[in-house]
Design a protein around this motif. Structure first.
Motif, PDB file in Angstrom:
ATOM      1  N   GLY A   1       9.377  79.094  39.235  1.00 40.65           N
ATOM      2  CA  GLY A   1       8.640  77.846  38.891  1.00 40.65           C
ATOM      3  C   GLY A   1       9.395  76.763  39.547  1.00 40.65           C
TER       4      GLY A   1
ATOM      5  N   PHE B   1      10.420  72.722  38.867  1.00 32.95           N
ATOM      6  CA  PHE B   1      10.276  71.488  38.008  1.00 32.95           C
ATOM      7  C   PHE B   1      10.767  70.212  38.659  1.00 32.95           C
ATOM      8  CE2 PHE B   1       9.667  73.533  33.841  1.00 32.95           C
ATOM      9  CZ  PHE B   1       9.712  74.826  34.058  1.00 32.95           C
TER      10      PHE B   1
ATOM     11  N   GLU C   1      10.149  68.221  34.328  1.00 39.58           N
ATOM     12  CA  GLU C   1       8.697  68.342  34.069  1.00 39.58           C
ATOM     13  C   GLU C   1       8.156  69.433  34.722  1.00 39.58           C
ATOM     14  OE1 GLU C   1       4.599  65.670  35.341  1.00 39.58           O
ATOM     15  OE2 GLU C   1       6.368  65.628  36.534  1.00 39.58           O
ATOM     16  N   PHE C   2       7.650  70.526  34.123  1.00 42.03           N
ATOM     17  CA  PHE C   2       6.815  71.680  35.101  1.00 42.03           C
ATOM     18  C   PHE C   2       5.859  70.944  35.997  1.00 42.03           C
ATOM     19  CE2 PHE C   2       5.172  75.675  35.772  1.00 42.03           C
ATOM     20  CZ  PHE C   2       3.774  75.436  35.885  1.00 42.03           C
TER      21      PHE C   2
ATOM     22  N   THR D   1       4.859  73.584  38.772  1.00 47.59           N
ATOM     23  CA  THR D   1       4.104  74.658  39.203  1.00 47.59           C
ATOM     24  C   THR D   1       5.162  76.159  39.138  1.00 47.59           C
ATOM     25  OG1 THR D   1       2.797  75.826  41.177  1.00 47.59           O
ATOM     26  CG2 THR D   1       4.904  74.560  41.734  1.00 47.59           C
TER      27      THR D   1
ATOM     28  N   ASP E   1       0.201  78.617  38.904  1.00 40.28           N
ATOM     29  CA  ASP E   1      -0.248  77.522  37.662  1.00 40.28           C
ATOM     30  C   ASP E   1       0.293  76.216  38.269  1.00 40.28           C
ATOM     31  OD1 ASP E   1       0.561  76.688  34.106  1.00 40.28           O
ATOM     32  OD2 ASP E   1      -1.175  76.309  35.487  1.00 40.28           O
ATOM     33  N   TYR E   2      -0.544  75.121  38.145  1.00 43.41           N
ATOM     34  CA  TYR E   2      -0.077  73.801  38.532  1.00 43.41           C
ATOM     35  C   TYR E   2      -0.508  72.662  37.563  1.00 43.41           C
ATOM     36  CZ  TYR E   2      -0.582  75.824  43.201  1.00 43.41           C
ATOM     37  OH  TYR E   2      -0.381  76.841  44.185  1.00 43.41           O
ATOM     38  N   VAL E   3       0.454  71.821  37.402  1.00 45.65           N
ATOM     39  CA  VAL E   3       0.166  70.807  36.255  1.00 45.65           C
ATOM     40  C   VAL E   3      -0.836  70.010  37.164  1.00 45.65           C
ATOM     41  CG1 VAL E   3       1.830  69.026  37.558  1.00 45.65           C
ATOM     42  CG2 VAL E   3       1.454  68.742  35.235  1.00 45.65           C
TER      43      VAL E   3
ATOM     44  N   ARG F   1       5.159  80.603  32.470  1.00 47.89           N
ATOM     45  CA  ARG F   1       5.517  79.595  31.520  1.00 47.89           C
ATOM     46  C   ARG F   1       5.630  78.147  32.001  1.00 47.89           C
ATOM     47  NH1 ARG F   1       7.265  82.893  27.021  1.00 47.89           N
ATOM     48  NH2 ARG F   1       6.078  84.610  27.154  1.00 47.89           N
ATOM     49  N   ARG F   2       5.152  77.240  31.312  1.00 42.36           N
ATOM     50  CA  ARG F   2       5.417  75.859  31.695  1.00 42.36           C
ATOM     51  C   ARG F   2       6.866  75.327  31.128  1.00 42.36           C
ATOM     52  NH1 ARG F   2       0.060  72.472  32.380  1.00 42.36           N
ATOM     53  NH2 ARG F   2      -0.926  73.907  33.932  1.00 42.36           N
ATOM     54  N   SER F   3       7.255  75.976  30.140  1.00 44.80           N
ATOM     55  CA  SER F   3       8.272  75.521  29.404  1.00 44.80           C
ATOM     56  C   SER F   3       9.791  75.755  30.175  1.00 44.80           C
ATOM     57  CB  SER F   3       8.612  76.021  27.938  1.00 44.80           C
ATOM     58  OG  SER F   3       9.871  75.595  27.367  1.00 44.80           O
TER      59      SER F   3
END
Length: 124
Positions: A35, A37, A46-47, A49, A59-61, A105-107
């Motif tokens: 990922g 951040f 902040e996430f 991708t 996955d993308y913000v 995961r975005r966390s």
């Protein structure tokens, strides 16, 4: 254990492009979800991708969708973040992170290994 080293940050004008790289040590790179951040001083990380170990799921913000593209080359133990149409609000320190959790995961707390970060500054 995996060590991550980011590169490719710098100063760019708004509308320009940068490509960040994250090189990882170890022989099990494909087992890790990777990922990116970003963090601005005084704000939470902040996430941005993430990409699955096989590279088939990303996955993308919302704020970067259509502008950023994440890919990985497991043969080179490297993940690439192509950032186009950069905006001033993309200015931040960008961190690469890895987790053995297979799903995206975005966390930030889901990621165990972190790089040292690379500064991206977008000027207007």
């Amino acid at each position: 254990q995996v060590q991550l080293v980011e590169s490719g940050g710098g100063l760019v004008q708004a509308g320009g492009s940068l490509r960040l790289s994250c090189a990882a040590s170890g022989r099990t790179f494909s087992r890790y979800t990777l990922g990116w951040f970003r963090q601005v001083p005084g704000q939470e990380r902040e996430f941005v991708t993430a990409i699955s170990g096989s590279g088939d799921i990303t996955d993308y913000v919302d704020s970067v969708k259509g502008r950023f593209t994440l890919s990985r080359d497991n043969a080179k133990n490297t993940v690439y973040l192509q950032m186009n149409s950069l905006k001033r609000e993309d200015t931040a320190v960008y961190y690469c992170a890895a987790t053995t959790v297979w799903s995206i995961r975005r966390s930030a707390s889901s990621y165990v290994f972190w790089g040292q970060g690379t500064q991206v500054t977008v000027s207007t």
